[in-house]
Motif scaffolding. Structure first.
Motif, mmCIF file in Angstrom:
data_model
loop_
_atom_site.group_PDB
_atom_site.id
_atom_site.type_symbol
_atom_site.label_atom_id
_atom_site.label_comp_id
_atom_site.label_asym_id
_atom_site.label_seq_id
_atom_site.Cartn_x
_atom_site.Cartn_y
_atom_site.Cartn_z
ATOM 1 N N ALA A 48 52.677 74.663 89.172
ATOM 2 C CA ALA A 48 53.405 75.549 88.264
ATOM 3 C C ALA A 48 54.767 75.924 88.841
ATOM 4 C CB ALA A 48 52.588 76.806 87.981
ATOM 5 N N LYS A 49 54.857 75.954 90.148
ATOM 6 C CA LYS A 49 56.120 76.266 90.815
ATOM 7 C C LYS A 49 56.938 75.000 91.068
ATOM 8 C CE LYS A 49 54.233 80.278 93.364
ATOM 9 N NZ LYS A 49 53.364 80.657 92.280
ATOM 10 N N ASN A 50 56.268 73.923 91.435
ATOM 11 C CA ASN A 50 56.922 72.657 91.746
ATOM 12 C C ASN A 50 56.142 71.546 91.051
ATOM 13 O OD1 ASN A 50 58.013 70.341 92.803
ATOM 14 N ND2 ASN A 50 57.706 70.884 94.946
ATOM 15 N N PRO A 51 56.629 71.064 89.918
ATOM 16 C CA PRO A 51 55.894 70.059 89.156
ATOM 17 C C PRO A 51 55.583 68.784 89.943
ATOM 18 C CG PRO A 51 57.627 70.996 87.809
ATOM 19 C CD PRO A 51 57.845 71.519 89.192
ATOM 20 N N MET A 52 56.324 68.525 91.037
ATOM 21 C CA MET A 52 56.019 67.377 91.869
ATOM 22 C C MET A 52 54.752 67.589 92.699
ATOM 23 S SD MET A 52 58.144 64.867 91.446
ATOM 24 C CE MET A 52 58.020 63.906 92.951
ATOM 25 N N GLY A 53 54.344 68.836 92.842
ATOM 26 C CA GLY A 53 53.171 69.119 93.659
ATOM 27 C C GLY A 53 53.368 68.709 95.102
ATOM 28 N N LYS A 54 54.519 69.113 95.669
ATOM 29 C CA LYS A 54 54.870 68.694 97.019
ATOM 30 C C LYS A 54 55.402 69.874 97.825
ATOM 31 C CE LYS A 54 56.618 64.667 97.791
ATOM 32 N NZ LYS A 54 57.528 63.507 97.864
ATOM 33 N N LEU A 55 55.423 69.672 99.125
ATOM 34 C CA LEU A 55 56.007 70.638 100.051
ATOM 35 C C LEU A 55 57.264 70.021 100.652
ATOM 36 C CD1 LEU A 55 52.732 71.667 101.943
ATOM 37 C CD2 LEU A 55 53.737 72.733 99.913
ATOM 38 N N PRO A 56 58.254 70.878 100.977
ATOM 39 C CA PRO A 56 58.274 72.339 100.913
ATOM 40 C C PRO A 56 58.591 72.863 99.515
ATOM 41 C CG PRO A 56 60.360 71.553 101.764
ATOM 42 C CD PRO A 56 59.496 70.333 101.593
ATOM 43 N N THR A 57 58.069 74.027 99.244
ATOM 44 C CA THR A 57 58.436 74.803 98.063
ATOM 45 C C THR A 57 58.719 76.218 98.554
ATOM 46 O OG1 THR A 57 57.094 73.475 96.554
ATOM 47 C CG2 THR A 57 57.630 75.718 95.853
ATOM 48 N N LEU A 58 59.902 76.715 98.232
ATOM 49 C CA LEU A 58 60.338 78.029 98.709
ATOM 50 C C LEU A 58 60.442 78.999 97.550
ATOM 51 C CD1 LEU A 58 61.597 79.642 101.231
ATOM 52 C CD2 LEU A 58 63.796 79.111 100.152
ATOM 53 N N GLU A 59 59.908 80.203 97.748
ATOM 54 C CA GLU A 59 60.094 81.296 96.794
ATOM 55 C C GLU A 59 60.961 82.362 97.443
ATOM 56 O OE1 GLU A 59 56.619 82.350 94.101
ATOM 57 O OE2 GLU A 59 55.587 81.537 95.873
ATOM 58 N N ASP A 60 61.972 82.780 96.720
ATOM 59 C CA ASP A 60 62.843 83.875 97.154
ATOM 60 C C ASP A 60 62.854 84.877 96.016
ATOM 61 O OD1 ASP A 60 64.678 85.564 98.223
ATOM 62 O OD2 ASP A 60 66.341 84.146 98.282
ATOM 63 N N GLY A 61 61.895 85.793 96.050
ATOM 64 C CA GLY A 61 61.721 86.681 94.910
ATOM 65 C C GLY A 61 61.288 85.859 93.704
ATOM 66 N N ASP A 62 62.073 85.920 92.634
ATOM 67 C CA ASP A 62 61.752 85.173 91.425
ATOM 68 C C ASP A 62 62.344 83.765 91.421
ATOM 69 O OD1 ASP A 62 60.356 87.340 90.339
ATOM 70 O OD2 ASP A 62 62.168 88.174 89.407
ATOM 71 N N VAL A 63 63.096 83.435 92.445
ATOM 72 C CA VAL A 63 63.737 82.124 92.529
ATOM 73 C C VAL A 63 62.815 81.148 93.243
ATOM 74 C CG1 VAL A 63 65.705 80.830 93.436
ATOM 75 C CG2 VAL A 63 66.034 83.150 92.547
ATOM 76 N N VAL A 64 62.666 79.958 92.673
ATOM 77 C CA VAL A 64 61.901 78.884 93.309
ATOM 78 C C VAL A 64 62.855 77.740 93.606
ATOM 79 C CG1 VAL A 64 60.040 77.201 93.054
ATOM 80 C CG2 VAL A 64 59.766 79.518 92.135
ATOM 81 N N VAL A 65 62.835 77.270 94.848
ATOM 82 C CA VAL A 65 63.673 76.143 95.253
ATOM 83 C C VAL A 65 62.768 75.082 95.864
ATOM 84 C CG1 VAL A 65 65.731 75.388 96.495
ATOM 85 C CG2 VAL A 65 65.500 77.791 95.821
ATOM 86 N N THR A 66 62.936 73.839 95.430
ATOM 87 C CA THR A 66 62.199 72.731 96.005
ATOM 88 C C THR A 66 63.188 71.700 96.536
ATOM 89 O OG1 THR A 66 62.084 71.420 93.958
ATOM 90 C CG2 THR A 66 60.379 73.089 94.278
ATOM 91 N N GLU A 67 62.678 70.678 97.187
ATOM 92 C CA GLU A 67 63.446 69.617 97.847
ATOM 93 C C GLU A 67 64.025 70.169 99.156
ATOM 94 O OE1 GLU A 67 62.828 66.711 96.537
ATOM 95 O OE2 GLU A 67 61.852 67.877 94.977
ATOM 96 N N ALA A 68 63.674 69.516 100.252
ATOM 97 C CA ALA A 68 63.992 70.027 101.585
ATOM 98 C C ALA A 68 65.478 70.286 101.783
ATOM 99 C CB ALA A 68 63.469 69.058 102.649
ATOM 100 N N ALA A 69 66.319 69.338 101.390
ATOM 101 C CA ALA A 69 67.758 69.517 101.585
ATOM 102 C C ALA A 69 68.292 70.653 100.715
ATOM 103 C CB ALA A 69 68.503 68.219 101.271
ATOM 104 N N ALA A 70 67.808 70.741 99.487
ATOM 105 C CA ALA A 70 68.252 71.809 98.590
ATOM 106 C C ALA A 70 67.886 73.176 99.144
ATOM 107 C CB ALA A 70 67.641 71.620 97.197
ATOM 108 N N ILE A 71 66.699 73.287 99.733
ATOM 109 C CA ILE A 71 66.291 74.558 100.331
ATOM 110 C C ILE A 71 67.229 74.938 101.466
ATOM 111 C CG2 ILE A 71 64.477 75.674 101.693
ATOM 112 C CD1 ILE A 71 62.433 74.086 100.001
#
Length: 206
Positions: A46-69
């Motif tokens: 539900a947070k990361n449709p790829m179902g992969k790590l890393p997935t970062l939550e910063d409050g209500d913000v969700v960021v995925t993809e290692a470089a993007a994080i």
């Protein structure tokens, strides 16, 4: 504590710890058992449709993809320190090599290791030899990507090179080994490595 990293020490999230330590913000690790496939469960998907790590939550913000994080953390928590300001001419270089790592180095190495057959003109990563030459050029003007200043681009690029050197999937050019050795001296990296080791021990992993 608003930063939550969905994490396993045998995933790319292990490298994200370094970025978090460099950013200097408190964070929580939420272990996801990838050995049992928990990353594909409905909660994480539900947070990361790829179902992969890393997935970062910063409050209500969700960021995925290692470089993007990495880039998100630098802009959000260390602008001007770990990320050049928007009007800094070095930002182009910073972004260039941050995106080069996952979009050119990684697929070029995968293509070589896996023996892929493809048309170079149709592949965004070109060919392995050109990638190696370009990666070396990124390190030609100083100890770090931006010269004398360390930035989050070094976490992205250096982290990938370290991983590939460790598993012998990229040739150990002096430019790469010397660069990684410099990065290994950073206290934030050493803290991240210590925490990854502690988590492996806690989870009973080798």
């Amino acid at each position: 504590m608003s930063l939550v990293l969905h994490y396993h020490p045998y995933s790319r999230a292990a490298g994200t710890l370094w970025a978090l330590e460099e950013a200097g913000q408190p964070y929580e690790l939420k272990v996801v058992d990838i050995m049992k496939g928990e990353q594909k469960g409905p909660g994480l998907v539900a947070k990361n449709p790829m179902g992969k790590l890393p997935t970062l939550e910063d409050g209500d913000v969700v960021v995925t993809e290692a470089a993007a994080i990495c880039l998100y953390l630098a802009d959000r928590y260390a602008p001007g320190k770990l990320a050049p300001a928007l009007d800094d001419p070095r930002r182009g270089t910073y972004l260039r090599w941050s995106f080069f790592a996952p979009s050119v180095i990684e697929p070029a190495v995968m293509a070589k290791v896996s023996g892929w057959t493809y048309k170079e003109v149709a592949a965004g990563w070109g060919n392995y030899d050109s990638m190696i030459a370009a990666a070396e050029s990124a390190l030609a003007h100083g100890p770090f990507v931006l010269g004398e200043q360390f930035s989050m681009a070094d976490v992205v690029l250096g982290g990938l090179l370290r991983f590939m050197l460790q598993f012998k999937t990229i040739e150990p050019r002096a430019a790469f080994t010397g660069y990684v050795a410099r990065l290994d001296q950073r206290p934030a990296f050493q803290r991240a490595e210590a925490r990854n080791l502690a988590m492996r021990q806690q989870l009973g992993l080798k």
